[in-house]
Write a protein that holds these residues in place. Structure first.
Motif, mmCIF file in Angstrom:
data_model
loop_
_atom_site.group_PDB
_atom_site.id
_atom_site.type_symbol
_atom_site.label_atom_id
_atom_site.label_comp_id
_atom_site.label_asym_id
_atom_site.label_seq_id
_atom_site.Cartn_x
_atom_site.Cartn_y
_atom_site.Cartn_z
ATOM 1 N N THR A 45 0.813 -1.217 0.000
ATOM 2 C CA THR A 45 0.000 0.000 0.000
ATOM 3 C C THR A 45 0.847 1.266 0.000
ATOM 4 O O THR A 45 0.580 2.195 -0.779
ATOM 5 C CB THR A 45 -0.942 -0.001 1.218
ATOM 6 N N VAL A 46 1.859 1.331 0.849
ATOM 7 C CA VAL A 46 2.637 2.571 0.982
ATOM 8 C C VAL A 46 3.344 2.937 -0.324
ATOM 9 O O VAL A 46 3.176 4.058 -0.837
ATOM 10 C CB VAL A 46 3.621 2.449 2.155
ATOM 11 N N PRO A 47 4.143 2.044 -0.925
ATOM 12 C CA PRO A 47 4.754 2.420 -2.215
ATOM 13 C C PRO A 47 3.723 2.672 -3.309
ATOM 14 O O PRO A 47 3.921 3.543 -4.165
ATOM 15 C CB PRO A 47 5.639 1.213 -2.551
ATOM 16 N N GLN A 48 2.656 1.916 -3.284
ATOM 17 C CA GLN A 48 1.618 2.060 -4.321
ATOM 18 C C GLN A 48 1.013 3.453 -4.303
ATOM 19 O O GLN A 48 0.895 4.108 -5.349
ATOM 20 C CB GLN A 48 0.545 0.998 -4.087
ATOM 21 N N LEU A 49 0.626 3.935 -3.128
ATOM 22 C CA LEU A 49 -0.016 5.245 -3.043
ATOM 23 C C LEU A 49 0.975 6.368 -3.313
ATOM 24 O O LEU A 49 0.624 7.390 -3.917
ATOM 25 C CB LEU A 49 -0.667 5.416 -1.672
ATOM 26 N N LEU A 50 2.228 6.201 -2.873
ATOM 27 C CA LEU A 50 3.238 7.221 -3.158
ATOM 28 C C LEU A 50 3.523 7.310 -4.653
ATOM 29 O O LEU A 50 3.624 8.413 -5.220
ATOM 30 C CB LEU A 50 4.524 6.915 -2.386
ATOM 31 N N ILE A 103 2.946 -7.523 -7.347
ATOM 32 C CA ILE A 103 1.763 -7.744 -8.193
ATOM 33 C C ILE A 103 0.668 -6.747 -7.838
ATOM 34 O O ILE A 103 0.035 -6.148 -8.726
ATOM 35 C CB ILE A 103 1.253 -9.185 -8.033
ATOM 36 N N VAL A 104 0.441 -6.550 -6.551
ATOM 37 C CA VAL A 104 -0.608 -5.617 -6.107
ATOM 38 C C VAL A 104 -0.263 -4.192 -6.520
ATOM 39 O O VAL A 104 -1.127 -3.437 -7.001
ATOM 40 C CB VAL A 104 -0.797 -5.724 -4.586
ATOM 41 N N ILE A 105 1.005 -3.812 -6.353
ATOM 42 C CA ILE A 105 1.429 -2.460 -6.725
ATOM 43 C C ILE A 105 1.238 -2.229 -8.217
ATOM 44 O O ILE A 105 0.738 -1.181 -8.648
ATOM 45 C CB ILE A 105 2.903 -2.242 -6.316
ATOM 46 N N TRP A 106 1.612 -3.208 -9.021
ATOM 47 C CA TRP A 106 1.488 -3.061 -10.474
ATOM 48 C C TRP A 106 0.034 -2.914 -10.899
ATOM 49 O O TRP A 106 -0.283 -2.135 -11.806
ATOM 50 C CB TRP A 106 2.112 -4.272 -11.155
ATOM 51 N N ARG A 107 -0.872 -3.622 -10.247
ATOM 52 C CA ARG A 107 -2.273 -3.601 -10.666
ATOM 53 C C ARG A 107 -3.005 -2.328 -10.230
ATOM 54 O O ARG A 107 -3.882 -1.842 -10.941
ATOM 55 C CB ARG A 107 -3.020 -4.819 -10.098
ATOM 56 N N TRP A 108 -2.680 -1.774 -9.078
ATOM 57 C CA TRP A 108 -3.519 -0.731 -8.499
ATOM 58 C C TRP A 108 -2.913 0.672 -8.545
ATOM 59 O O TRP A 108 -3.601 1.639 -8.221
ATOM 60 C CB TRP A 108 -3.842 -1.074 -7.046
ATOM 61 N N THR A 109 -1.660 0.815 -8.935
ATOM 62 C CA THR A 109 -1.046 2.142 -8.946
ATOM 63 C C THR A 109 -1.735 3.066 -9.946
ATOM 64 O O THR A 109 -2.052 4.221 -9.637
ATOM 65 C CB THR A 109 0.449 2.030 -9.273
ATOM 66 N N GLY A 110 -1.984 2.583 -11.157
ATOM 67 C CA GLY A 110 -2.620 3.417 -12.170
ATOM 68 C C GLY A 110 -4.031 3.830 -11.801
ATOM 69 O O GLY A 110 -4.449 4.972 -12.042
ATOM 70 N N TYR A 111 -4.780 2.913 -11.186
ATOM 71 C CA TYR A 111 -6.154 3.233 -10.774
ATOM 72 C C TYR A 111 -6.156 4.345 -9.734
ATOM 73 O O TYR A 111 -6.911 5.320 -9.857
ATOM 74 C CB TYR A 111 -6.806 1.969 -10.218
ATOM 75 N N VAL A 154 -1.375 18.526 -2.112
ATOM 76 C CA VAL A 154 -1.669 17.478 -1.130
ATOM 77 C C VAL A 154 -2.811 17.868 -0.196
ATOM 78 O O VAL A 154 -3.734 17.064 0.023
ATOM 79 C CB VAL A 154 -0.390 17.117 -0.349
ATOM 80 N N PRO A 155 -2.826 19.085 0.387
ATOM 81 C CA PRO A 155 -4.003 19.434 1.214
ATOM 82 C C PRO A 155 -5.307 19.484 0.412
ATOM 83 O O PRO A 155 -6.378 19.197 0.961
ATOM 84 C CB PRO A 155 -3.645 20.820 1.766
ATOM 85 N N GLY A 156 -5.222 19.804 -0.879
ATOM 86 C CA GLY A 156 -6.427 19.886 -1.676
ATOM 87 C C GLY A 156 -7.049 18.541 -2.013
ATOM 88 O O GLY A 156 -8.232 18.471 -2.336
ATOM 89 N N ILE A 157 -6.245 17.481 -1.947
ATOM 90 C CA ILE A 157 -6.768 16.149 -2.264
ATOM 91 C C ILE A 157 -6.714 15.240 -1.034
ATOM 92 O O ILE A 157 -6.685 14.015 -1.176
ATOM 93 C CB ILE A 157 -5.986 15.507 -3.435
ATOM 94 N N ARG A 158 -6.707 15.837 0.154
ATOM 95 C CA ARG A 158 -6.596 15.038 1.371
ATOM 96 C C ARG A 158 -7.739 14.027 1.502
ATOM 97 O O ARG A 158 -7.529 12.880 1.901
ATOM 98 C CB ARG A 158 -6.553 15.944 2.597
ATOM 99 N N SER A 159 -8.947 14.434 1.169
ATOM 100 C CA SER A 159 -10.082 13.513 1.292
ATOM 101 C C SER A 159 -9.929 12.329 0.340
ATOM 102 O O SER A 159 -10.274 11.190 0.691
ATOM 103 C CB SER A 159 -11.392 14.251 1.009
ATOM 104 N N THR A 160 -9.407 12.565 -0.858
ATOM 105 C CA THR A 160 -9.183 11.463 -1.803
ATOM 106 C C THR A 160 -8.077 10.546 -1.306
ATOM 107 O O THR A 160 -8.154 9.319 -1.495
ATOM 108 C CB THR A 160 -8.828 12.019 -3.191
ATOM 109 N N ILE A 161 -7.059 11.102 -0.689
ATOM 110 C CA ILE A 161 -5.982 10.279 -0.139
ATOM 111 C C ILE A 161 -6.532 9.367 0.959
ATOM 112 O O ILE A 161 -6.199 8.173 1.018
ATOM 113 C CB ILE A 161 -4.846 11.177 0.392
#
Length: 328
Positions: free
Chosen positions: A110-115, A192-200, A236-243
């Motif tokens: 999750t952490v590398p994926q979201l970053l 595998i998880v990072i590759w699949r979900w990073t673009g989404y 980053v503060p503008g998209i905090r809810s999406t994060i």
């Protein structure tokens, strides 16, 4: 001889007394109130019907099964055991191992994926040629089936002929047994998880970034803020809810992780999460209890443990959010 003076009814004459104006007015008012108050419930009723049939009822029935000793071959034969399945699960070392593996794989993925998704969205937010192509291409991994992605990455991480070990051997590093060792296996599954979900997730961040007013960036630029400072103090503060939304979504996905480790194990080891359960998740433990050991009661108990774990994470997130809102 008496004759009747009653005149026959014709089509032009009314068949009865005319309706009272007050009755018609009350009927119209009643229909108007029903339209205003009942229409919203009629519109949302299909959702609640589907939710009750396919979500709420299975949830309640799973809890009912967890209170019984039930085998897969004889689902109609139930023996009441109350909370014995939960007590046994609490003392089962395999459950705690699966919980630990679920948490570690979730963090590693999750952490590398979201970053990476945040950085990719920031790059796609700039005006550049072929931006539409890159946005569509970022969704290709998400559109790929779990089975196809897991099979390809399984061959890439293969011990003897995999591409990763070939690249490591070309720089003098010994081959790694990605499936047999605990941490290499969890890193491979997380990849595998990072590759699949990073673009989404990147597209979710991109949509949120494009909703930020441009005058905020103009004001920050006039104040002398650099691109990095605009990113950290405006974007980053503008998209905090999406994060927060993507963190919750990734947490749910990590808790339910099943297909990637199952196919990565290539056979019987996939169900048990390796020979030593080194990458068995809660989803795999649920499947093993129900469809390998035929113990549906224990399988339902694992399912409810996953559900309670998600509730706990949600409550912690709400408490942290309230504390931060009060301090700010």
């Amino acid at each position: 001889m008496a004759t009747s003076t009653t005149q026959p009814l014709t089509g032009d004459e009314p068949a009865g007394p005319p309706p009272r104006p007050g009755t018609a007015r009350r009927r119209g008012a009643l229909l108007h109130r029903l339209d205003l108050k009942g229409a919203p419930y009629a519109f949302v009723a299909p959702f609640f019907v589907v939710f009750a049939a396919f979500s709420f009822y299975p949830l309640v029935y799973t809890f009912w099964i967890s209170l019984h000793d039930v085998e897969l071959a004889t689902l109609d034969v139930m023996q009441w055991v109350a909370f014995d399945n939960y007590v046994e699960l609490w003392g089962d070392s395999r459950f705690w191992n699966a919980l630990q593996n679920t948490i570690t794989i979730g963090v590693i993925s999750t952490v590398p994926q979201l970053l990476m998704a945040l950085g990719l969205a920031h790059l796609l937010n700039y005006r550049m040629r072929g931006s539409l192509f890159f946005r569509v291409a970022s969704l290709v991994p998400y559109a790929t089936s779990v089975a196809a992605a897991a099979l390809v990455f399984t061959m890439i991480f293969e011990r003897d002929f995999g591409m990763i070990n070939w690249a490591l051997g070309s720089v003098g590093i010994a081959p790694v047994d990605w499936e047999a060792d605990k941490w290499p296996a969890q890193v491979a599954i997380s990849t595998i998880v990072i590759w699949r979900w990073t673009g989404y997730n990147a597209l979710l961040y991109l949509a949120a970034m494009q909703a930020i007013p441009a005058d905020r960036y103009e004001a920050a630029s006039l104040d002398g803020a650099s691109r990095w400072q605009q990113f950290t103090h405006v974007t980053v503060p503008g998209i905090r809810s999406t994060i927060v939304f993507t963190i919750v979504l990734s947490t749910i996905g990590a808790t339910q992780l099943f297909g990637e480790p199952l196919i990565f194990g290539q056979g019987p080891n996939g169900v048990t999460g390796g020979a030593d359960n080194q990458y068995q998740t809660l989803g795999l433990l649920l499947y093993e209890e129900g469809w390998k050991n035929y113990q549906m009661g224990r399988s339902a108990t694992v399912a409810w443990a996953m559900f309670l774990l998600l509730l706990l994470v949600f409550l912690v997130q709400r408490v942290v959010q309230r504390v931060r809102s009060r301090t700010s």
